[in-house]
Design an enzyme around this catalytic site. Structure first.
Site, mmCIF file in Angstrom:
data_model
loop_
_atom_site.group_PDB
_atom_site.id
_atom_site.type_symbol
_atom_site.label_atom_id
_atom_site.label_comp_id
_atom_site.label_asym_id
_atom_site.label_seq_id
_atom_site.Cartn_x
_atom_site.Cartn_y
_atom_site.Cartn_z
ATOM 1 N N GLY A 1 -0.541 0.013 65.924
ATOM 2 C CA GLY A 1 -1.952 -0.315 66.087
ATOM 3 C C GLY A 1 -2.578 -0.805 64.810
ATOM 4 O O GLY A 1 -3.370 -1.761 64.813
ATOM 5 N N TYR B 1 6.850 11.514 79.374
ATOM 6 C CA TYR B 1 6.615 10.258 78.663
ATOM 7 C C TYR B 1 6.964 9.059 79.543
ATOM 8 O O TYR B 1 6.173 8.122 79.678
ATOM 9 C CB TYR B 1 7.450 10.218 77.381
#
Length: 297
Positions: free
Chosen positions: A30, A167
């Site tokens: 990010g 996940y």
């Protein structure tokens, strides 16, 4: 070899005047994506848990950064971020994520991993949708292809918790969310696109605590973080169709340069996608807020 396979951050268009919101952008993929988008002229809003750390991370970088508190696993935090928003958003990148963590519950009583990777971003996206003018980019994983959705137990209350299975399921849920979001956008005549981005296996700290981290030792199988972030950048800026799945062009989608690939079969099930949307809206109490003036509810 097509020109697409050699796409790099140097191929980003001029993004002057565009506003991009990225979650979890204080580090890792990010932060790299935010840095490159700002370098190309975009105004970046970083939604992060640790605002001080994010400010330190972007200190000295060229470009405009607005650091705001946001914990996507906390529905109160998500609602506060969305309620405080005014103005347009060209691109929302749902990047924040965790991988294969022990069982834990959020302040809302939700499974922490599912809330971080999927239910929180679902709520954030639906609350911000009226502001978004170009696209939503959802960061997923090739491991969505091993995921299984249990609509009766999205939140791991009755099943024995398994970190890796949670996940995989959360990343499949992201893929199905994109499918249903694009269906609703298209039906409403909206020009907004929903796009998926997989970084492949990028050597970040995401899996540092997980048994799966062993793969990071095999550099020939993996992408550097810089290269992994290219899928996010490509998905956020290039002219790709709605519900495109952008990932590395190498074998298995593990490494390489960004290109448009194909989701796993389970991620292309429109019936499951619609049912998952409704189940998730109920789970996060978003039934009334998941709609918009575009009648996407």
């Amino acid at each position: 070899m097509s020109s697409m396979t050699s796409w790099t951050a140097n191929d980003l268009p001029d993004l002057t005047g565009r506003t991009v919101v990225i979650t979890g952008a204080g580090r890792g993929l990010g932060l790299i994506a935010a840095r490159e988008l700002a370098r190309a002229g975009a105004h970046l809003v970083l939604g992060v848990r640790d605002t001080d750390a994010a400010r330190r991370a972007v200190a000295g970088l060229p470009g405009a950064f607005d650091i705001r508190p946001l914990d996507v696993s906390d529905l109160t935090s998500v609602r506060a971020f969305a309620d405080a928003w005014s103005g347009g958003i060209d691109v929302l990148i749902n990047n924040a994520g965790v991988m294969d963590i022990p069982a834990a519950r959020t302040a809302d009583g939700l499974d922490l991993q599912t809330a971080t990777n999927y239910t929180g971003p679902f709520l954030l996206t639906t609350l911000l949708l009226d502001h978004i003018t170009d696209r939503v980019v959802h960061v997923t994983s090739e491991l969505h292809k091993q995921g299984r959705i249990d609509l009766a137990d999205l939140d791991w209350r009755t099943r024995r918790h398994n970190g890796m299975q949670a996940y995989q399921a959360s990343k499949l849920a992201v893929v199905l969310f994109s499918l249903e979001l694009q269906r609703r956008l298209t039906a409403a005549g909206s020009p907004v696109r929903s796009v998926l981005a997989s970084p492949g296996i990028a050597r970040t700290a995401l899996a540092a605590h997980s048994r799966s981290n062993v793969v990071n030792r095999f550099t020939f199988l993996t992408n550097t973080p810089e290269r992994g972030a290219l899928s996010l950048l490509y998905g956020a800026t290039q002219d790709v169709p709605g519900n495109s799945y952008v990932g590395p062009d190498g074998l298995g989608g593990f490494r390489g340069s960004p290109t448009v690939r194909r989701q796993g079969k389970a991620g292309l099930d429109p019936v499951m996608a619609g049912r998952l949307w409704e189940a998730t809206a109920g789970l996060v109490g978003a039934a009334s807020s998941a709609g918009s003036s575009n009648d996407l509810s």
